[in-house]
Design an enzyme around this catalytic site. Structure first.
Site, PDB file in Angstrom:
ATOM      1  N   ASP A  60      35.372  42.654  40.499  1.00 46.55           N
ATOM      2  CA  ASP A  60      35.349  41.295  41.050  1.00 46.55           C
ATOM      3  C   ASP A  60      33.899  40.811  41.009  1.00 46.55           C
ATOM      4  OD1 ASP A  60      36.077  38.866  42.066  1.00 46.55           O
ATOM      5  OD2 ASP A  60      37.265  39.665  43.710  1.00 46.55           O
TER       6      ASP A  60
HETATM    7  C1  BGC Z   1      37.362  36.240  43.493  1.00 44.29           C
HETATM    8  C2  BGC Z   1      38.260  36.526  42.311  1.00 44.29           C
HETATM    9  C3  BGC Z   1      37.927  35.592  41.200  1.00 44.29           C
HETATM   10  C4  BGC Z   1      36.458  35.721  40.856  1.00 44.29           C
HETATM   11  C5  BGC Z   1      36.029  34.846  39.700  1.00 44.29           C
HETATM   12  C6  BGC Z   1      35.899  36.171  43.126  1.00 44.29           C
HETATM   13  O1  BGC Z   1      35.139  35.696  44.158  1.00 44.29           O
HETATM   14  O2  BGC Z   1      37.580  37.230  44.469  1.00 44.29           O
HETATM   15  O3  BGC Z   1      39.609  36.426  42.684  1.00 44.29           O
HETATM   16  O4  BGC Z   1      38.738  35.848  40.086  1.00 44.29           O
HETATM   17  O5  BGC Z   1      35.703  35.361  41.986  1.00 44.29           O
HETATM   18  O6  BGC Z   1      35.984  33.527  40.027  1.00 44.29           O
END
Ligand code: BGC
Length: 740
Positions: free
Chosen positions: A286
């Protein structure tokens, strides 16, 4: 590109993998092996790194110095937040034309409920119990995204959520692992179809692996402590279903799970995902979750964080740069790491191959197709269809709904009545307010010419200012019926948007109380990204429609239900508690040794709050009535390998046609470990005309009764079971059977 299709491809056919081996390998395997063979360590590390583009910049040409530098120096294999046919093409040209091997980039983006055409939030769609329509939303998202140069969606989020304080509950399918698995598969199939190289499909991501939804206190990013049994029984099934459906990628959770951040979890990624489930795609971290392992206080430096993530099985690092900075050094210190790196790069390249990017890296960046398909009329039609089916009728006293179209005056009151931003919900990707039809607009379009619509805001969503109440009261008093549109703004749920109080924010409850005091019927249209605990509202207002955040066609869809051109059929995919104090509250809990008994003090209960939730899982009313009777089993016992057939009669005993979601639950009466009081095992959605009856059939086999037993074996145990059928988890007919 140049090199891939000259030196490199030539290499394959001249036999760089050896004539025997080349014969045995599939063309894909041979291609990937040879490409990997060509790559330097630095180039490999580049493929394991993902950077963010500047999403504010939507100009057609990529000129941002950082992006140009990363792409042309082969420092990244992927960008997120770069979209649009022209801009993705421009970024792709940098990588393809200016790096040694010309390996194409993969562009990822969060399209949680649509790209430009915004559909209902995922939790809302899960309330439709309509897998075909859920899949269709994902298909349309893929069609719009693929034409706009995007290859990869960071969806579906398949986290089970049992805590409505957690803002990201809106992104998933609710609290049930069985239903969550069905929805996960529908979404994966919708995004990916059965051919990733098709120009109308994109790669999907099952996220956030795993148990991210179990954040303590419902506070986003918080620690999770989940036993392996609960992990496997509750949190993993939707992930496993997504893996089985062929999802291309997984994303690590931000959470620390039982002492190990998910991003470095060998148990989750290497053992369960890659070994037990034989997952062939790749795993992305993530956002900065690799580097954040220093804050988790498990890595003493960014370098150690990179090492832990690599060992844990994280194939691509999102945004943080520990792989870029330290991986070469780590390999020098421990040359065995190269096998992890090769595995990771192979996985990443394989998905690029499946997407057809090595054949034509620009195939998805097509301005003409983009202009043609994005925001297509058919997409709006679907948006209205799924939106109206996602609405749950929670209360309808004295048949207040549906409304007559020939009412003289309707007062549409409330801070969200004419709001264009809120219906888009959080994570609305490229959804834009100008494409939203508000509730007020929807009601105006649907009501008769003779009906006068009066409107007033009354208050803001989250403010203590009551100066608008006077005007709202005066409008309300002139009307035959009041439609009060209240709830949460888009950015009150979603990431980093947990709440400790899940009632109506601000003075909205007081607004409702003032409206009710006028003596006119009050219909509440509730817009929200999570269950709202507000007993007075549910217990005193004449009708309550749970409309979540329904997307661009919110207004027409809600008007369809208000005026009865669509009879609501949605059912809650999540329990609505009466108060925060009841949380966690979910239908598939254990019995305990002292199950709740109102006549016994020493049983499991609160002294200051009801035992039951406001509304149970699976609940939802209709404008008609359904009667359930004759729950009949074809046998009272069966052996593994056989099955049992369950029949139930259902009759539409009300005045209008309607659809009912008939639900099947089981209870394993005794096990080698304690078992939940109910588990959803099936549903059947059926349409019945007034007076019509149907017999609905379900089948269960021993494999449907498996669980993780005392020895952590996934198996069934002979014994006594109960089967239940009904309109929701709180209102069921039951019968007994035995598994021999
Ligand atoms: C989130 C993810 C997301 C990623 C990219 C993160 O903060 O937890 O779900 O896909 O950002 O935007």
């Amino acid at each position: 590109m140049r090199l891939i299709f000259s030196t490199f491809i030539l290499g394959i056919f001249l036999g760089c993998s050896g004539p025997d081996q080349a014969q045995k390998l599939s063309p894909k395997q041979a291609f990937l092996d040879s490409l990997l063979n060509e790559m330097t360590l630095a180039e490999k590390i580049g493929q394991m790194s993902q950077a963010t583009g500047n999403w504010e910049k939507t100009g057609p040409v990529v000129t941002d110095p950082d992006m140009v530098d990363l792409a042309t120096r082969g420092k990244v294999g992927s960008f997120l937040n770069v979209f649009g046919a022209a801009r993705t093409r421009s970024a792709q040209e940098l990588a393809v034309n200016q790096t040694r091997l010309g390996i194409p980039l993969i562009f990822g983006y969060d399209m949680i409920h649509g790209y430009k055409t915004t559909f209902p939030i995922p939790l809302a769609e899960a309330a439709s119990w309509d897998l075909d329509l859920i899949k269709r939303s994902a298909e349309i998202t893929a069609i719009e995204a693929a034409a706009s140069g995007l290859h990869w969606n960071f969806a579906p989020m398949v986290d089970i959520a049992r805590d409505p304080r957690w803002g990201r509950i809106m992104e998933g399918a609710g609290e049930d692992p069985w239903w969550g698995s069905k929805v996960a598969v529908a979404r994966v199939q919708g995004y990916q179809g059965d051919d990733l190289s098709s120009l109308s499909t994109i790669a999907a991501t099952a996220k956030h692996f795993a148990a991210y939804g179990a954040a303590e206190g419902g506070r986003d990013y918080n620690t999770t402590e989940v036993s392996e049994r609960t992990l496997r029984e509750v949190y993993l099934p939707p992930f496993q279903a997504a893996a089985k459906a062929g999802v291309a990628t997984f994303m690590n959770g931000f959470n620390d799970l039982n002492g190990i951040p998910a991003t470095a979890s060998e148990l989750l990624v290497r053992q369960i995902l890659k070994k037990e489930w034989d997952f062939q795609g790749f795993v992305v971290s993530d956002w900065a979750s690799v580097q954040e392992m220093t804050d988790h206080s498990i890595a003493s430096s960014d370098k150690e964080a990179a090492e832990l993530a690599l060992i844990g099985g994280c194939d691509m690092e999102m945004v943080s740069t520990t792989y870029t900075e330290f991986m070469e050094e780590l390999v020098k210190e421990n040359p065995t790491y190269i096998s992890y790196i090769d595995e990771a790069v192979h996985r990443v390249l394989a998905i690029k191959y499946d997407l057809g990017l090595f054949q034509d890296p620009y195939r998805y960046s097509d301005p003409a197709r983009e202009a043609e398909v994005v925001l297509h009329n058919d997409h709006f039609k679907h948006a209205r269809e799924i939106a109206k089916r996602s609405i749950v009728l929670l209360e309808n006293r004295n048949q207040t709904l549906p409304l007559n179209t020939d009412l003289n005056r309707i007062a549409v009151i409330g801070p969200l009545a004419d709001d264009k931003e809120t219906p888009l919900g959080t994570w609305s990707a490229q959804g834009r307010q100008e494409h939203v039809t508000t509730i007020l607009e929807g009601i105006k379009l649907a009501s008769g010419d003779e009906t006068k619509i009066l409107t007033a805001k009354g208050c803001e969503v989250n403010s203590s200012d009551k100066s608008g109440f006077k005007n709202a009261r005066s409008m309300a008093k002139q009307a035959d019926v009041i439609i009060a549109v209240v709830g949460e703004e888009a950015l009150m749920s979603g990431e980093a948007l947990s709440r400790s109080d899940i009632g109506l924010p601000g003075v909205q409850l007081e607004l409702l109380q003032m409206l009710k005091a006028t003596g006119k019927p009050v219909v509440v249209v509730l817009m929200n990204g999570r269950p709202i605990a507000e007993p007075w509202m549910y217990e005193n207002c004449d009708a309550v429609l749970e409309t979540w955040h329904l997307g661009v066609q919110s207004g027409p869809a809600i008007a369809d239900v208000l005026f009865g051109s669509y009879n609501p059929s949605g059912k809650l995919p999540v329990t609505i508690p009466r108060s925060v104090g009841q949380i966690p509250i979910y239908y598939n809990h254990k019995n305990t040794g002292r199950a709740y008994d109102p006549t016994e003090r020493y049983t499991s209960q609160y002294i200051d709050e009801d035992h039951l939730p406001q509304y149970p899982f699976g609940y939802g009313l209709s404008y008609t009535e359904f009667e359930y009777s004759n729950l009949v089993l074809d046998k009272s016992s069966f052996h593994a390998g056989e099955s049992i057939s369950i029949g139930v009669d259902i009759k539409n005993s009300g005045p209008v046609s309607g659809e009912e979601v008939v639900q099947l639950y089981v209870r394993d009466m005794f096990g080698s470990v304690t078992r939940p009081v109910l588990e959803l095992k099936g549903f059947h959605k059926t349409m019945l005309a007034p007076g019509e009856s149907q017999t609905i059939h379900f089948t269960l086999g021993a494999e449907d009764l498996r669980f993780w037993d005392k020895d952590m074996k996934f198996s069934w145990e002979p014994g006594n079971f109960k089967v239940f059928v009904g309109p929701d988890s709180g209102d069921l007919l039951g019968a007994d059977f035995k598994l021999l």
